[in-house]
Design an enzyme around this catalytic site. Structure first.
Site, mmCIF file in Angstrom:
data_model
loop_
_atom_site.group_PDB
_atom_site.id
_atom_site.type_symbol
_atom_site.label_atom_id
_atom_site.label_comp_id
_atom_site.label_asym_id
_atom_site.label_seq_id
_atom_site.Cartn_x
_atom_site.Cartn_y
_atom_site.Cartn_z
ATOM 1 N N HIS B 37 28.863 33.015 39.547
ATOM 2 C CA HIS B 37 29.582 33.592 38.540
ATOM 3 C C HIS B 37 28.711 33.675 37.307
ATOM 4 O O HIS B 37 28.579 34.701 36.531
ATOM 5 C CB HIS B 37 30.798 32.769 38.197
ATOM 6 C CG HIS B 37 31.575 32.399 39.183
ATOM 7 N ND1 HIS B 37 31.702 31.051 39.890
ATOM 8 C CD2 HIS B 37 32.473 33.220 39.730
ATOM 9 C CE1 HIS B 37 32.503 30.985 40.742
ATOM 10 N NE2 HIS B 37 33.361 32.130 40.790
ATOM 11 N N ARG B 187 34.165 26.868 46.918
ATOM 12 C CA ARG B 187 34.728 26.372 48.013
ATOM 13 C C ARG B 187 33.824 25.105 48.611
ATOM 14 O O ARG B 187 34.335 24.395 49.437
ATOM 15 C CB ARG B 187 35.484 26.917 49.047
ATOM 16 C CG ARG B 187 36.827 27.863 48.619
ATOM 17 C CD ARG B 187 37.139 28.676 49.592
ATOM 18 N NE ARG B 187 38.545 29.270 49.425
ATOM 19 C CZ ARG B 187 38.876 30.519 48.944
ATOM 20 N NH1 ARG B 187 37.731 31.146 48.777
ATOM 21 N NH2 ARG B 187 39.944 30.965 48.707
#
Lengths: 281, 281
Positions: B37, B187
């Site tokens: 990100h 995750r």
């Protein structure tokens, strides 16, 4: 007034107007303009906006057995009328300009489209919301004007704007009618003289239905039945639908307790006409 | 850096920046930020834009049996990382702010969504395109950044932007990996130490597959089969899919003649990981 066919030209002109601090209004049409369209443009102009009118017969919103190919077109006349009404820019793209490749993306509004014209014209409103999304992204208007004649379309576009957070105010403008009450429509040109005379029954039965309601009638079935009888009794029109629905969400009430829209679609020969009337109770 | 939760606040701040002539970049995320990100944000910042990062775990893109409720969240830590990466504004809305009423409008991209993750996660990409449309309308960015790890998502968003004429440049940024090759993912935190070790097989078999292709292998079935054998042979991972597809449109070639993406999804216990590699031939 300018007429442009390319998306890039529209973007450039709009950017220039926005730099000058102008607010932008969009009046989406399929052309063959009548006073209904022109009223939208005039209202937009009165707000002091830069008025963009799109003229595009959108294949995506026509079904395979519908009247895409015979839909009337007359750009030269449209341009004259639009200019008189105060339009600043006509956007008149080709099909190739709007759909240069296979269109894979669809904007869908559920529920509101599952009734009235959505039933007899499957896929129609997906075509409308998809092309309106495209026009919104191209023109980036502050205001968008829609005629109340296509009331279901107005509700669907309003819902789309809310759900997807478009920064656009959607404005509905009352139906413009001929002297005898017939709602203006580009498709009226297809009516034979006899059908044209008969078609006046549509606005008449809507007015009568409002009178019943004013007199206290609240039963939806009763109202719809009276309208059906009048249309079948007084014309050769073939009813597609006659419906009393919530004016807010098109849900079907049993008895009338909130503002409603009385909406109908009737075929005269091969020409399908729609009309509606909103009644506040 | 500011953090706001209301759409109206975002609109106001963006309008101010646009008035100053700033270009706007959007980095849409579900938070629990990692270097993947942050690389998106840094690239956006390097362009001199005003960088908006949205942090929103979007219920619409999770299936009924997926990990919406356990999806990891840590706004405080995210804010610290985002600020360091040069983000100017975090938009962190509530579910009620994004979906104040029943959402009736869906944006759908056909075909590209009918493969890979679209098969095992029905409805997922409609949820993505719908929320991305909303974010695009709220933030009105000039650039939008997406990670290559979600390659199918990038292609779908790019297609949507083209089809609907969004005036936005969609930019894909290469996958960021751990030292041992594991693609960064929010995750990954769910993996047990053993699963974490095993998961390295994913990037390894993608690298090996590229080597096969460089050595002349052009048969898609052969390549997929070799990858499957390696994953099953060297880990407890349960394969969801292993696919060699056109990098342009995700169509399935029999032999490789154009740039392809090798994409895979594998479950380690309850944690589903994805990875991919683009190979230009």
């Amino acid at each position: 007034m300018e007429i442009v066919e390319r998306i890039s030209e529209v973007r450039e002109i709009i950017a220039g107007q926005k730099e000058k601090g102008k607010r932008i209004a969009l009046v989406p049409t399929m052309g063959y303009l009548h006073q209904g369209h022109l009223t939208l443009a005039k209202q937009a102009k009165q707000k002091g906006t830069f008025v963009v009118m799109s003229i595009f017969v959108n294949p995506l919103q026509f079904g395979p057995n519908e009247d895409l190919s015979r839909y009337p077109r007359d750009l030269e006349h449209d341009a004259k009328l639009a200019q008189e009404a105060g339009v600043d820019l006509i956007f008149h793209p080709s099909v190739e300009e709007m759909y240069p490749q296979k269109n894979r993306t669809t904007v869908q509004v559920s529920e509101l489209g599952n009734a009235l014209c959505g039933l007899s014209r499957p896929g129609h409103f997906n075509g409308v919301t998809t092309v309106v999304s495209k026009l919104f992204h191209i023109v980036q208007p502050d205001y968008a004007y829609f005629g109340q004649k296509d009331y279901q379309q107005y509700l669907i576009v309003r819902q789309m704007v809310r759900d997807l957070n478009f920064s656009i105010e959607v404005i509905s403008v009352p139906i413009v009618r001929e002297e005898d009450g017939l709602a203006l429509s580009s498709r009226n040109v297809f009516l034979t003289p006899e059908q044209r005379q008969e078609a006046v029954v549509l606005s008449q039965c809507l007015a009568e239905a409002e009178t019943f309601i004013r007199q206290g009638e609240r039963n939806v079935e009763q109202i719809e039945e009276k309208i059906r009888q009048k249309i079948t009794g007084e014309s050769s029109g073939e009813i597609d639908y006659v419906e009393v629905r919530s004016a807010e969400n098109l849900e079907k009430p049993e008895v009338i307790t909130e503002p409603i829209v009385i909406a109908l679609a009737v075929k005269f020969g091969t020409t399908r006409l729609i009309d509606n009337r909103i009644v506040e109770v």
